[in-house]
Design an enzyme around this catalytic site. Structure first.
Site, mmCIF file in Angstrom:
data_model
loop_
_atom_site.group_PDB
_atom_site.id
_atom_site.type_symbol
_atom_site.label_atom_id
_atom_site.label_comp_id
_atom_site.label_asym_id
_atom_site.label_seq_id
_atom_site.Cartn_x
_atom_site.Cartn_y
_atom_site.Cartn_z
ATOM 1 N N GLY A 102 -4.872 4.533 -10.113
ATOM 2 C CA GLY A 102 -4.118 3.458 -10.727
ATOM 3 C C GLY A 102 -4.788 2.985 -11.990
ATOM 4 C CG ASP A 216 4.831 -4.616 -6.930
ATOM 5 O OD1 ASP A 216 5.859 -4.341 -7.587
ATOM 6 O OD2 ASP A 216 3.765 -3.987 -7.039
#
Length: 470
Positions: A102, A216
């Site tokens: 990420g 999210d």
């Protein structure tokens, strides 16, 4: 000496304190609160175990085994106390493979050297967290996972840190994520969509019951366990009403400039720079999905599933997660998210104008219940399904006949074809470098970390005692 002879204490004037003083006061309060909360919880759990043991020892059936049971329980408690004192560190684990990268770190499949158990180890670089002002995100994820003990949420076993990085040791979900299945199968039937939607409802309900909003919910954050059932992950943007996490992230996204603003034209049109997504153009859909997955690991993020109220400086509550579920149901049935565009800024603007941009393609046949459910979830907050509790979602006609209490006992539509406990075939690992990345550091000498690399992460450590440890 008379007490009255002592001078009165100076008047407290917190408004005169500087920003750092107020921040340190808040952090000290949170650390102390977390310490005593954990201590009280552990004491109560030990007391409950003692009462349960005494109840068992009173049974005539164990009369001849009383000393054996008492001795065995004492050994388990000793192991528990030893577990609390044991310091976790990176050298306790051997790396099997990198399974994710990420913007702020990476996720590796690791094996514990002591007992051979397999975990997913998430590593976050402290310097990146500080320089990119991501401390509220890492604190939010740690708090949410530490408080959850739900079968619908990825289990966090421990968190620890060194001079350069933060680590989260979590259960390994070998089935990959829901996005990978969507890329493979492109579109789901209503029965398969109903199954996954029902499990996601249970997962969202579990975190809402803890007082957290996920904020999210998207296919990338819906993992699949060994049996193909879902586990909700990545709580970096979650918000608790009991803690003040940063909520300016989405407002910043909406305000980012785009070179294509001059071509937007009529913002009320469904063709705001839209992708030509049709049933006959599945190759383009999957290409869009792959590029969207890459975007998920960048600093930009993926806006396709975000509720419109998150873009504005106004109040919102748990119902924003139900909007996200509505967009996922739409994608499963239609083949793409309802507000998909070629760049994030156009997607933002389609979301905030959802009354004019939400439409269902004529070449995709959907039932009345599925369309009604989606429209009730992709709706204004005051009219959104779920605003009055999860029961009104479970009672919708789309979920008729679903027993939400027995879903994990039902065979999942897609069971991952695993060959071993370290099988990573369900993860897109082919393009990931398997070499160890050095952690960026602002601390200088690793043996003497600077205060800015240490103080912000006080109270980060967490340990969950599981029966498996015994």
């Amino acid at each position: 000496m008379n007490v009255s002879e002592f001078a009165s204490p100076p008047e407290k004037r917190p408004e005169s304190y500087g920003r750092n003083a107020r921040y340190n006061q808040k952090r000290c309060f949170q650390v102390a609160q977390g310490f005593f909360k954990d201590a009280v919880r552990r004491a109560r759990e030990r007391n409950d175990r003692l009462k349960e043991l005494e109840r068992r020892l009173e049974s005539p059936e164990v009369l001849l085994r009383r000393e054996q049971l008492w001795g065995h329980s004492g050994k388990l408690e000793a192991r528990y106390l030893r577990f609390l004192r044991t310091k976790e560190q990176l050298s306790n684990y051997s790396v099997v493979k990198t399974i994710g990268k990420g913007y702020f770190g990476e996720v590796k499949l690791v094996r514990k050297i002591q007992d051979g158990r397999v975990y997913a180890l998430k590593r976050l670089f402290k310097s990146e967290m500080i320089s990119k002002e991501q401390l509220p995100r890492v604190r939010a994820e740690r708090d949410a996972l530490a408080e959850s003990d739900s079968e619908w949420v990825t289990k966090l076993f421990t968190t620890f840190q060194d001079n350069t990085s933060l680590y989260m040791l979590m259960e390994f979900c070998p089935g990959g994520d829901l996005m990978a299945i969507l890329i493979k199968f492109q579109i789901f039937s209503e029965d398969i969509t109903r199954f996954y939607a029902a499990e996601i409802v249970n997962a969202i309900e579990a975190i809402h019951n803890l007082g957290f909003i996920h904020r999210d919910i998207k296919p990338d954050n819906i993992l699949l366990d060994r049996g193909g059932h879902i586990k909700l992950a990545d709580f970096g943007l979650s918000k608790s009403f009991r803690k003040d996490h940063d909520s300016c992230y989405y407002q910043e996204l909406l305000q980012r400039p785009t070179s294509q603003m001059s071509r937007l034209g009529n913002r009320n049109s469904v063709n705001i720079d839209a992708i030509q997504l049709t049933v006959s153009n599945r190759a383009q859909i999957n290409e869009w999905r792959r590029s969207r997955r890459l975007m998920a690991y960048s600093s930009v993020g993926t806006p396709d599933y975000i509720a419109p109220e998150l873009f504005y400086d106004q109040g919102y509550s748990f119902e924003i997660d139900w909007w996200s579920l509505g967009t996922i149901i739409y994608e499963c049935l239609v083949g793409w998210p309802p507000f998909a565009s070629e760049n994030p800024q156009d997607t933002y603007r389609k979301i905030v104008n959802w009354q004019h941009t939400l439409f269902f393609p004529d070449d995709v046949q959907l039932s009345h219940n599925s369309v009604h459910l989606i429209r009730c979830m992709i709706n204004s907050p005051e009219h959104r399904l779920g605003r009055n509790g999860v029961a009104e979602i479970k009672n919708h006609g789309f979920f008729a006949g679903v027993d939400f209490t027995t879903l994990r006992r039902i065979r999942a539509p897609f069971e991952p074809p695993l060959t071993s406990e370290v099988d990573t075939s369900c993860f897109p690992v082919d393009d990931l470098p398997q070499t160890e990345d050095p952690a960026p550091s602002l601390a200088g000498d690793d043996d003497s970390p600077t205060p800015e690399m240490f103080l912000p992460f006080i109270g980060y450590t967490f340990k969950r005692f599981e029966k498996s440890y015994s």
